[in-house]
Design a protein around this motif. Structure first.
Motif, mmCIF file in Angstrom:
data_model
loop_
_atom_site.group_PDB
_atom_site.id
_atom_site.type_symbol
_atom_site.label_atom_id
_atom_site.label_comp_id
_atom_site.label_asym_id
_atom_site.label_seq_id
_atom_site.Cartn_x
_atom_site.Cartn_y
_atom_site.Cartn_z
ATOM 1 N N THR A 109 49.051 43.732 47.553
ATOM 2 C CA THR A 109 47.391 43.946 47.761
ATOM 3 C C THR A 109 46.414 43.072 46.872
ATOM 4 O OG1 THR A 109 47.533 46.202 47.171
ATOM 5 C CG2 THR A 109 47.971 45.628 49.332
ATOM 6 N N SER A 110 46.946 42.793 45.758
ATOM 7 C CA SER A 110 46.133 42.220 44.804
ATOM 8 C C SER A 110 45.374 41.228 45.351
ATOM 9 C CB SER A 110 46.778 41.900 43.440
ATOM 10 O OG SER A 110 46.066 40.964 42.676
ATOM 11 N N ARG A 111 44.002 40.984 45.184
ATOM 12 C CA ARG A 111 43.224 39.946 45.794
ATOM 13 C C ARG A 111 43.309 38.794 44.907
ATOM 14 N NH1 ARG A 111 37.596 42.666 46.685
ATOM 15 N NH2 ARG A 111 37.800 43.611 44.941
ATOM 16 N N ARG A 112 43.629 38.847 43.743
ATOM 17 C CA ARG A 112 43.928 37.655 42.816
ATOM 18 C C ARG A 112 45.499 37.417 42.526
ATOM 19 N NH1 ARG A 112 39.913 38.481 38.071
ATOM 20 N NH2 ARG A 112 40.596 36.232 37.595
ATOM 21 N N GLN A 113 45.673 36.147 42.053
ATOM 22 C CA GLN A 113 47.032 35.805 41.743
ATOM 23 C C GLN A 113 46.975 35.579 40.009
ATOM 24 O OE1 GLN A 113 49.615 36.129 43.981
ATOM 25 N NE2 GLN A 113 47.897 36.904 45.113
ATOM 26 N N PHE A 114 47.902 35.205 39.599
ATOM 27 C CA PHE A 114 47.937 34.702 38.255
ATOM 28 C C PHE A 114 47.197 33.716 37.844
ATOM 29 C CE2 PHE A 114 52.026 37.437 38.505
ATOM 30 C CZ PHE A 114 51.976 38.117 37.485
ATOM 31 N N ILE A 115 47.299 32.606 38.797
ATOM 32 C CA ILE A 115 46.724 31.471 38.588
ATOM 33 C C ILE A 115 45.159 31.504 38.653
ATOM 34 C CG2 ILE A 115 46.546 30.679 41.100
ATOM 35 C CD1 ILE A 115 47.680 27.957 40.056
ATOM 36 N N SER A 116 44.667 32.541 39.469
ATOM 37 C CA SER A 116 43.238 32.548 39.582
ATOM 38 C C SER A 116 42.696 33.211 38.261
ATOM 39 C CB SER A 116 42.857 33.371 40.804
ATOM 40 O OG SER A 116 43.332 34.772 40.531
ATOM 41 N N LEU A 117 43.471 33.963 37.280
ATOM 42 C CA LEU A 117 43.167 34.501 35.968
ATOM 43 C C LEU A 117 42.058 33.407 35.126
ATOM 44 C CD1 LEU A 117 45.981 36.625 34.908
ATOM 45 C CD2 LEU A 117 44.026 37.436 36.015
ATOM 46 N N ALA A 118 41.004 33.847 34.710
ATOM 47 C CA ALA A 118 40.265 33.091 33.801
ATOM 48 C C ALA A 118 41.246 32.918 32.693
ATOM 49 C CB ALA A 118 38.915 33.674 33.544
ATOM 50 N N SER A 119 40.764 32.011 31.840
ATOM 51 C CA SER A 119 41.271 31.726 30.394
ATOM 52 C C SER A 119 41.392 32.898 29.536
ATOM 53 C CB SER A 119 40.798 30.320 29.737
ATOM 54 O OG SER A 119 39.314 30.586 29.463
ATOM 55 N N CYS A 120 40.000 33.567 29.570
ATOM 56 C CA CYS A 120 40.184 34.694 28.638
ATOM 57 C C CYS A 120 41.130 35.744 29.003
ATOM 58 C CB CYS A 120 38.667 35.050 28.507
ATOM 59 S SG CYS A 120 38.668 36.744 27.563
ATOM 60 N N GLU A 121 41.159 35.887 30.245
ATOM 61 C CA GLU A 121 42.372 36.890 31.035
ATOM 62 C C GLU A 121 43.622 36.329 30.750
ATOM 63 O OE1 GLU A 121 39.860 38.491 34.845
ATOM 64 O OE2 GLU A 121 40.365 36.540 35.048
ATOM 65 N N PHE A 165 42.845 42.492 40.419
ATOM 66 C CA PHE A 165 44.125 42.008 39.923
ATOM 67 C C PHE A 165 44.965 43.179 39.311
ATOM 68 C CE2 PHE A 165 47.052 40.482 36.500
ATOM 69 C CZ PHE A 165 47.383 39.593 37.026
ATOM 70 N N GLU A 166 46.029 43.455 40.181
ATOM 71 C CA GLU A 166 46.762 44.765 40.046
ATOM 72 C C GLU A 166 48.357 44.450 39.855
ATOM 73 O OE1 GLU A 166 47.880 48.931 42.242
ATOM 74 O OE2 GLU A 166 46.409 47.062 43.304
ATOM 75 N N LEU A 167 48.882 44.882 38.720
ATOM 76 C CA LEU A 167 50.227 44.870 38.393
ATOM 77 C C LEU A 167 50.765 46.036 38.727
ATOM 78 C CD1 LEU A 167 50.294 43.036 35.010
ATOM 79 C CD2 LEU A 167 50.943 42.167 37.230
ATOM 80 N N VAL A 168 51.772 45.701 39.548
ATOM 81 C CA VAL A 168 52.611 47.296 39.947
ATOM 82 C C VAL A 168 54.239 47.703 39.212
ATOM 83 C CG1 VAL A 168 51.749 47.537 42.050
ATOM 84 C CG2 VAL A 168 53.820 46.091 41.874
ATOM 85 N N GLY A 169 54.526 46.722 38.322
ATOM 86 C CA GLY A 169 55.436 46.900 37.431
ATOM 87 C C GLY A 169 55.975 45.718 36.495
#
Length: 115
Positions: free
Chosen positions: A69-81, A44-48
């Motif tokens: 190029t992030s393999r995960r999206q915001f919606i795929s973050l676990a509740s803790c993330e 999960f990569e933020l660029v700005g």
């Protein structure tokens, strides 16, 4: 200048205050940057990001830029993330007395982030 940011505890139960040093010019942007610089998940990569505040409504909008190029999206973050990222940003921005922010909204390149 000295500022307080809030970070999730290791169990994702509470947000704990931490004192950090940030540049005196654009301190709001700087504290958001401090929160986002912490290592997250590898895929999960933020660029700005951008921060804008409406002084009339006292709403801050944090526009996050997810890497294409992030393999995960915001919606795929676990509740803790989600708690660690969005909870930390919200608590940090609404707790600073000089900024008088009452609520925080999150967008991804201008589109509301929804879960």
């Amino acid at each position: 200048m000295t500022a307080t940011i809030y970070k999730a505890d290791p169990f994702c139960k509470t947000l704990e205050p931490q004192t950090v040093q940030v540049a005196a010019q654009n301190p709001m942007e700087a504290v958001v940057g401090k929160i986002l610089e912490s290592p997250g998940t590898v895929d999960f990569e933020l660029v700005g990001y951008r921060v804008a505040v409406d002084p009339t409504t006292k709403v801050a909008t944090v526009d996050l830029r997810l890497s294409p190029t992030s393999r995960r999206q915001f919606i795929s973050l676990a509740s803790c993330e989600q708690f660690a990222l969005f909870g930390s940003l919200k608590k940090t921005l609404t707790s600073h007395p000089d900024w008088a922010i009452e609520s925080v909204e999150f967008t991804d390149r201008g589109k509301a982030i929804e879960f």
